[in-house]
Design a protein around this motif. Structure first.
Motif, PDB file in Angstrom:
ATOM      1  N   LEU A 186       0.822  -1.207   0.000  1.00  0.00           N
ATOM      2  CA  LEU A 186       0.000   0.000   0.000  1.00  0.00           C
ATOM      3  C   LEU A 186       0.855   1.256   0.000  1.00  0.00           C
ATOM      4  N   ILE A 187       0.565   2.146  -0.947  1.00  0.00           N
ATOM      5  CA  ILE A 187       1.120   3.498  -0.921  1.00  0.00           C
ATOM      6  C   ILE A 187      -0.059   4.409  -0.614  1.00  0.00           C
ATOM      7  N   GLU A 188      -0.088   4.913   0.621  1.00  0.00           N
ATOM      8  CA  GLU A 188      -1.267   5.606   1.148  1.00  0.00           C
ATOM      9  C   GLU A 188      -2.435   4.621   1.069  1.00  0.00           C
ATOM     10  N   ASP A 189      -3.441   4.884   0.245  1.00  0.00           N
ATOM     11  CA  ASP A 189      -4.568   3.948   0.153  1.00  0.00           C
ATOM     12  C   ASP A 189      -4.585   3.190  -1.169  1.00  0.00           C
ATOM     13  N   THR A 190      -3.520   3.338  -1.924  1.00  0.00           N
ATOM     14  CA  THR A 190      -3.461   2.691  -3.241  1.00  0.00           C
ATOM     15  C   THR A 190      -2.739   1.353  -3.152  1.00  0.00           C
ATOM     16  N   LYS A 191      -3.398   0.311  -3.638  1.00  0.00           N
ATOM     17  CA  LYS A 191      -2.820  -1.027  -3.624  1.00  0.00           C
ATOM     18  C   LYS A 191      -2.018  -1.244  -4.912  1.00  0.00           C
ATOM     19  N   ILE A 192      -0.782  -1.685  -4.756  1.00  0.00           N
ATOM     20  CA  ILE A 192       0.054  -1.957  -5.932  1.00  0.00           C
ATOM     21  C   ILE A 192       0.665  -3.345  -5.823  1.00  0.00           C
ATOM     22  N   SER A 193       1.054  -3.892  -6.955  1.00  0.00           N
ATOM     23  CA  SER A 193       1.707  -5.198  -6.978  1.00  0.00           C
ATOM     24  C   SER A 193       3.201  -5.009  -6.720  1.00  0.00           C
ATOM     25  N   CYS A 194       3.605  -5.179  -5.461  1.00  0.00           N
ATOM     26  CA  CYS A 194       5.025  -4.978  -5.149  1.00  0.00           C
ATOM     27  C   CYS A 194       5.875  -6.130  -5.683  1.00  0.00           C
ATOM     28  N   GLY A 195       5.242  -7.292  -5.931  1.00  0.00           N
ATOM     29  CA  GLY A 195       5.973  -8.396  -6.553  1.00  0.00           C
ATOM     30  C   GLY A 195       6.410  -8.036  -7.964  1.00  0.00           C
ATOM     31  N   LYS A 196       5.481  -7.444  -8.719  1.00  0.00           N
ATOM     32  CA  LYS A 196       5.806  -7.025 -10.087  1.00  0.00           C
ATOM     33  C   LYS A 196       6.791  -5.859 -10.081  1.00  0.00           C
ATOM     34  N   LEU A 197       6.653  -4.988  -9.089  1.00  0.00           N
ATOM     35  CA  LEU A 197       7.552  -3.839  -8.975  1.00  0.00           C
ATOM     36  C   LEU A 197       8.993  -4.303  -8.767  1.00  0.00           C
ATOM     37  N   SER A 198       9.159  -5.293  -7.900  1.00  0.00           N
ATOM     38  CA  SER A 198      10.479  -5.859  -7.630  1.00  0.00           C
ATOM     39  C   SER A 198      11.043  -6.537  -8.880  1.00  0.00           C
ATOM     40  N   THR A 199      10.182  -7.278  -9.567  1.00  0.00           N
ATOM     41  CA  THR A 199      10.592  -7.973 -10.794  1.00  0.00           C
ATOM     42  C   THR A 199      11.059  -6.985 -11.855  1.00  0.00           C
ATOM     43  N   GLU A 200      10.295  -5.920 -12.038  1.00  0.00           N
ATOM     44  CA  GLU A 200      10.625  -4.926 -13.061  1.00  0.00           C
ATOM     45  C   GLU A 200      11.922  -4.189 -12.735  1.00  0.00           C
ATOM     46  N   PHE A 201      12.163  -3.943 -11.453  1.00  0.00           N
ATOM     47  CA  PHE A 201      13.407  -3.265 -11.071  1.00  0.00           C
ATOM     48  C   PHE A 201      14.611  -4.102 -11.486  1.00  0.00           C
ATOM     49  N   LEU A 202      14.568  -5.396 -11.186  1.00  0.00           N
ATOM     50  CA  LEU A 202      15.674  -6.279 -11.553  1.00  0.00           C
ATOM     51  C   LEU A 202      15.783  -6.413 -13.068  1.00  0.00           C
ATOM     52  N   LYS A 203      14.644  -6.537 -13.728  1.00  0.00           N
ATOM     53  CA  LYS A 203      14.631  -6.701 -15.182  1.00  0.00           C
ATOM     54  C   LYS A 203      15.253  -5.489 -15.877  1.00  0.00           C
ATOM     55  N   ASN A 204      14.900  -4.302 -15.433  1.00  0.00           N
ATOM     56  CA  ASN A 204      15.434  -3.083 -16.049  1.00  0.00           C
ATOM     57  C   ASN A 204      16.934  -2.937 -15.817  1.00  0.00           C
TER      58      ASN A 204
END
Length: 286
Positions: A186-204
């Motif tokens: 959660l970022i404030e009240d927004t739900k995000i996929s932190c699994g995908k966020l982590s994956t994309e960071f490594l991929k980039n």
């Protein structure tokens, strides 16, 4: 017209002859005590150079070049102010070379011995690290294998090289797909996929780059390779934890990445800028 064809034929023939001569010369290149260090990166092994090797600017060839050197048949001795390195080639064929590294501190009761195996890559015409086994002390005896190439990112702590899946040991990244569920933050009240966020960071970060992995002898319960992977000399595990996209998995890391995690937490990087649960807690609930 005929003259031009002859010129083209001669030029092509010369190029082909040069190619095959060069190819055979490289392919038949032998490792000796004089060129051993030129054919593998000692910083990728379990040497005592540790802290020096973390600096990408460190030139280990210059470091050894400036030491006192003694060569005797298949043995070579490098002597520094406080350290000694002894290399002994025990097997030397056109496709495989084995040698022992004795790593000795002069002013302390510290001595390690490791057996390194290099294998020749016929396709790229280079010698690659194949394995590294600690022989002494017995209490630290372990064996590592090496794998390198273009990596496909599976998630924030898992990649695949040449169809070999490698799980980064000692860290844990948010789940992008665990039993059909993705981990969210959660970022404030927004739900995000932190699994995908982590994956994309490594991929980039590693896209189109050659990755070098140090693989442990034992696999995990899912039959995956366990290891630490590097981009040049940068540990990808350290990168992920220090930027807050993975966590120090103390159960297995023994705190190896705890300072990187403290840095990410202090600076509110990655997951530390959100509300999250640790991946092992997420898996336990699901």
């Amino acid at each position: 017209m005929f003259s031009n064809k002859i010129k083209v034929f001669l030029l092509t023939s010369i190029c082909l002859i040069f190619f095959f001569l060069t190819y055979n010369d490289v392919k038949s290149k032998e490792i000796t005590t004089h060129n051993l260090l030129d054919n593998f990166d000692i910083c990728q092994t379990n040497s005592s150079l540790g802290q020096y090797c973390k600096d990408e600017r460190f030139n280990y060839l210059e470091y050894f070049k400036n030491s006192k050197i003694q060569i005797n048949n298949n043995k070579i001795h490098y002597e520094f102010d406080t350290w000694d390195y002894h290399f002994e080639i025990t097997k030397n064929t056109k496709n495989e070379v084995k040698f022992i590294i004795e790593d000795n501190a002069k002013e302390a009761s510290y001595l390690t011995k490791s057996e390194i195996v290099l294998r020749f890559d016929e396709e790229n015409l280079i010698w690659n690290l194949y394995s590294d086994e600690t022989l002494y002390p017995e209490s630290e005896r372990r064996k590592y294998f090496y794998l390198s190439g273009k990596a496909k990112v599976i998630d924030g702590d898992t990649i695949k090289i040449n169809d070999q899946k490698i799980r980064f040991s000692g860290i844990d990244a948010p789940e992008s797909n665990y039993r059909g569920k993705e981990q969210t933050c959660l970022i404030e009240d927004t739900k995000i996929s932190c699994g995908k966020l982590s994956t994309e960071f490594l991929k980039n970060y590693i896209e189109k780059e050659d990755v070098f992995c140090k693989i442990e002898e034992k696999k995990d319960q899912f039959k995956r390779n366990l290891g630490e992977c590097f981009l040049k000399r940068l540990s990808l595990s350290k990168l992920m934890v220090r930027n807050g996209y993975a966590f120090d998995y103390e159960k297995y890391s023994k705190g190896k990445f705890k300072y990187d995690q403290a840095y990410a937490q202090k600076n509110k990087l990655g997951m530390w800028s959100m509300k999250f649960e640790f991946p092992w807690e997420f898996r336990k609930k699901n």
